[in-house]
Design a protein around this motif. Structure first.
Motif, short mmCIF file in Angstrom:
data_model
loop_
_atom_site.label_atom_id
_atom_site.label_comp_id
_atom_site.label_asym_id
_atom_site.label_seq_id
_atom_site.Cartn_x
_atom_site.Cartn_y
_atom_site.Cartn_z
N PHE A 464 0.65 -1.18 0.53
CA PHE A 464 -0.16 0.19 0.07
C PHE A 464 0.90 1.02 0.19
N LEU A 465 2.01 1.22 0.93
CA LEU A 465 2.64 2.87 1.30
C LEU A 465 2.99 2.53 -0.22
N HIS A 466 4.51 1.58 -0.37
CA HIS A 466 4.96 1.63 -1.52
C HIS A 466 4.32 2.36 -3.10
N ALA A 467 2.60 1.59 -3.38
CA ALA A 467 1.51 1.47 -4.91
C ALA A 467 1.71 3.80 -3.87
N ALA A 468 1.32 3.66 -3.10
CA ALA A 468 0.86 5.28 -2.62
C ALA A 468 2.51 6.45 -2.57
N LEU A 469 3.45 5.79 -3.16
CA LEU A 469 4.43 6.49 -3.05
C LEU A 469 4.24 6.71 -4.92
N LEU A 470 4.09 5.58 -5.68
CA LEU A 470 4.10 6.72 -7.38
C LEU A 470 3.06 7.41 -7.70
N LEU A 471 2.41 8.18 -6.33
CA LEU A 471 1.36 9.21 -6.81
C LEU A 471 0.35 9.41 -7.64
N PRO A 472 -0.52 7.79 -7.96
CA PRO A 472 -2.07 8.21 -8.17
C PRO A 472 -2.55 9.25 -7.72
N ALA A 473 -3.57 9.47 -8.82
CA ALA A 473 -5.02 10.17 -7.89
C ALA A 473 -5.53 9.10 -6.69
N SER A 474 -5.00 8.06 -6.42
CA SER A 474 -6.07 7.07 -5.88
C SER A 474 -5.44 5.64 -5.88
N VAL A 475 -5.44 5.03 -4.33
CA VAL A 475 -5.51 3.80 -3.88
C VAL A 475 -6.44 3.64 -3.40
N THR A 476 -6.95 2.00 -3.67
CA THR A 476 -8.41 1.03 -2.93
C THR A 476 -7.30 0.05 -2.24
N ALA A 477 -7.42 -0.37 -1.18
CA ALA A 477 -6.89 -1.14 -0.23
C ALA A 477 -8.54 -2.21 0.60
N ASP A 478 -7.89 -3.33 1.06
CA ASP A 478 -8.90 -3.77 1.91
C ASP A 478 -8.57 -3.06 3.51
N PHE A 479 -7.29 -2.49 4.05
CA PHE A 479 -7.05 -1.75 4.97
C PHE A 479 -6.76 -3.28 5.92
N ASN A 480 -6.07 -3.89 5.69
CA ASN A 480 -6.18 -4.67 6.39
C ASN A 480 -4.43 -5.13 7.03
N PHE A 481 -4.59 -3.46 7.98
CA PHE A 481 -2.70 -3.42 7.86
C PHE A 481 -3.29 -3.38 10.08
N PRO A 482 -3.07 -4.74 10.81
CA PRO A 482 -3.23 -3.96 11.68
C PRO A 482 -2.02 -3.61 12.72
N GLU A 483 -0.64 -3.50 11.96
CA GLU A 483 0.37 -3.12 12.24
C GLU A 483 -0.08 -1.11 12.43
N ARG A 484 -0.71 -0.77 11.82
CA ARG A 484 -1.71 0.89 12.34
C ARG A 484 -2.63 0.70 12.44
N HIS A 485 -3.45 -0.86 13.33
CA HIS A 485 -5.01 -0.40 13.70
C HIS A 485 -5.51 -0.36 12.97
N TYR A 486 -5.72 -0.84 11.29
CA TYR A 486 -6.56 -0.97 10.62
C TYR A 486 -7.13 -2.37 10.32
N TYR A 487 -8.45 -2.68 10.75
CA TYR A 487 -8.59 -4.12 10.54
C TYR A 487 -10.07 -4.36 9.71
N GLY A 488 -9.74 -3.81 8.40
CA GLY A 488 -10.65 -4.58 7.48
C GLY A 488 -10.78 -5.12 7.09
N ARG A 489 -12.33 -5.87 6.97
CA ARG A 489 -12.80 -6.97 6.52
C ARG A 489 -12.27 -8.17 4.93
N GLY A 490 -11.79 -6.58 4.40
CA GLY A 490 -12.46 -6.75 3.15
C GLY A 490 -13.56 -7.12 2.25
N PRO A 491 -13.75 -7.77 0.99
CA PRO A 491 -15.19 -7.48 0.40
C PRO A 491 -15.74 -8.95 0.57
N GLY A 492 -15.47 -9.60 1.62
CA GLY A 492 -16.15 -11.15 1.45
C GLY A 492 -15.75 -12.00 0.31
#
Length: 503
Positions: A464-492
């Motif tokens: 996710f961070l590598h993608a964001a550093l390419l500076l696209p307009a947007s990055v879409t992610a599940d935010f399954n990043f518990p090390e940053r206290h994001y607990y996204g479940r994904g789309p199912g």
């Protein structure tokens, strides 16, 4: 205006323990230096071989070249991770292999003659994982530069720049000749003195040297002696090195270039829009609303009762079951409206379903700039995209662009004709998967042609961070990043979700 840094030897300036988080210490020291010198031109200095480039690949390439030339198989199956000695100590590597003495002598002569040939350098240059992302981050910072301080001789300047800019391209990293400091004394002569002189030369040019990264302890020791102000952080890249370890002031060591230790997603939020993928259920919505991410993406389709529901999988492929609790589109829109968040709707059907979704969004009252319509070309088609553009001209309207990638790279004029047609439909953004080959080239071409790009399908926080550093307009992610206290479940997808073991 400057502020005094902690004096060397004070508790605040003491070198950290060898806890492996050397990149985190680099980030903290950079912030301290920026606070001390808010208007200064800061520079982070990297060695090349054994620090940016993993020379083991070059070693293996040359040895396999011997087999190819001689028609032998002495190095069959040799991998970079099998190389455990410095490239200058290849005789030690060969002693560990079952080679006849005369073959060993012949191989060693071959190796020494070809290791630094242009062919070997071009073919064998591979960066350590993560290092180019770290460099990209610092190159994006205001009044911050990355310099290269290498023991390579001056005659390799053009080749070195060509190789580094080739491997850096995937991360949108580029290196300049004026910030490449080479050894004027030639191969393997006076390297330590040249490294120290380079630090003094950078300071004479007005740079504040924040940190130095090198794999050789002897080089770090020499550069530390040239640090007259005692404010440089020295980072030992514990890869493969020839000189002996030695105590070095203000130093820290590590092996892994962890981008997450350097960059926070909040540092990038002002440059890139983040989208929380798969807000298709109540639990994922709660996680999203607890975050500071602005955009929620949901998959919209019609269920067997003709309701507009949020569900990734089609009902004919993953039939519903009696205990399934549908999450209705109108409920999501209401909750997002109350929270002042923006919505990205991935429409799984066009036609009449799209018209109903348009009506539901209009009834919920979000600003057009807070709505994003997305779909596959084959699902929505021209008519639906044109209706979306007429109804919400200020919205984002994107398509899956994976089918365009081969055309952009191999038949650009054909790709431009397709893109002009999509623009006529009202499409204004292209979504590309993170794993697309030559992604930086795709971004360069699409942005040059006036298109915004969304990147999706990033697997984890580092991606996710590598993608964001390419500076696209947007990055879409599940935010399954518990090390940053994001607990996204994904789309199912296929009724599965990310799960977390919380201590």
């Amino acid at each position: 205006m400057t502020r005094a840094l902690p004096a060397p030897g004070s508790a605040a300036a003491a070198a950290p323990d060898r806890d492996g988080n050397w990149m985190g210490e680099l980030a903290r020291h950079y912030r301290r230096m920026r606070e001390a010198y808010p208007d200064g031109e800061l520079v982070i200095v990297f060695d090349i071989d054994g620090t940016i480039l993993d020379v083991r690949h070059q070693v293996v390439h040359v040895l396999l070249g011997y087999d190819r030339e001689r028609g032998t198989e002495y190095f069959h199956g040799l991998r970079p991770e099998d190389v455990e000695v410095h490239e200058d100590l290849a005789h030690e590597l060969l002693l560990g292999l079952p080679l006849p003495a005369e073959v060993r002598r012949d191989v060693l002569g071959w190796y020494r003659e070809r290791l630094w040939s242009p062919e070997a350098v071009l073919a064998g240059s591979r960066p350590y994982q993560g290092v180019l992302g770290v460099i990209r981050w610092f190159q994006l910072q205001p009044r911050t530069h990355v310099a290269l301080n290498t023991g390579r001789p001056e005659e390799l300047r053009e080749l070195t720049l060509r190789v580094l800019n080739t491997v850096g391209r995937a991360h949108r990293v580029s290196f300049r000749s004026d910030l490449l400091l080479m050894n004027p004394s030639g191969w393997r002569r006076g390297v330590e003195a040249a490294k120290a002189a380079a630090i003094r030369a950078l300071r004479a040019r007005g740079f504040r040297v924040v940190a130095v990264v090198d794999n050789e302890p002897a080089n770090l020791e020499a550069m530390a002696a040239a640090d007259e102000d005692g404010e440089i952080l020295f980072l030992h890249a514990e890869t493969i090195f020839a000189s002996q370890r030695r105590p070095i002031p203000r130093s820290v060591a590590g092996r892994r270039y962890g981008l997450a230790d350097v960059v926070s997603e909040r540092d990038l939020a002002g440059r890139v829009a983040f989208v929380w993928h798969g807000v298709n259920d109540e639990a994922n919505l709660r996680q999203f609303l607890a975050s500071d991410v602005r955009w929620a993406e949901a998959d919209v389709r019609r269920d067997p009762l003709d309701r507009l529901v949020l569900r990734h999988d089609p009902f004919d492929e993953a039939p519903w079951f009696r205990d399934e609790r549908p999450f209705l589109l109108v409920d999501l829109l209401h909750r997002l409206g109350l929270a002042g968040r923006a919505v990205k709707l991935d429409l799984k059907e066009g036609g009449e379903v799209a018209d109903r979704v348009l009506a539901a969004v209009a009834a919920s009252g979000p600003a057009q700039g807070d709505v994003w319509w997305h779909g596959a070309v084959e699902d929505l088609g021209e008519a639906t995209f044109r209706r979306l553009a007429r109804a919400a001209p200020g919205s984002v309207r994107s398509v899956d662009g994976g089918f365009l990638a081969p055309l952009v790279l191999g038949a650009p004029e054909v790709a431009r004709r397709v893109l002009r047609e999509l623009a006529a439909w009202g499409v204004n953004r292209i979504s590309l998967p993170w794993g697309s080959p030559r992604l930086a080239d795709l971004l360069d071409a699409l942005e040059r042609w006036g298109w915004q790009v969304n990147l999706y399908d990033v697997p984890d926080l580092e991606g996710f961070l590598h993608a964001a550093l390419l500076l696209p307009a947007s990055v879409t992610a599940d935010f399954n990043f518990p090390e940053r206290h994001y607990y996204g479940r994904g789309p199912g997808r296929r009724r599965t979700h990310h799960r977390y073991a919380l201590a």
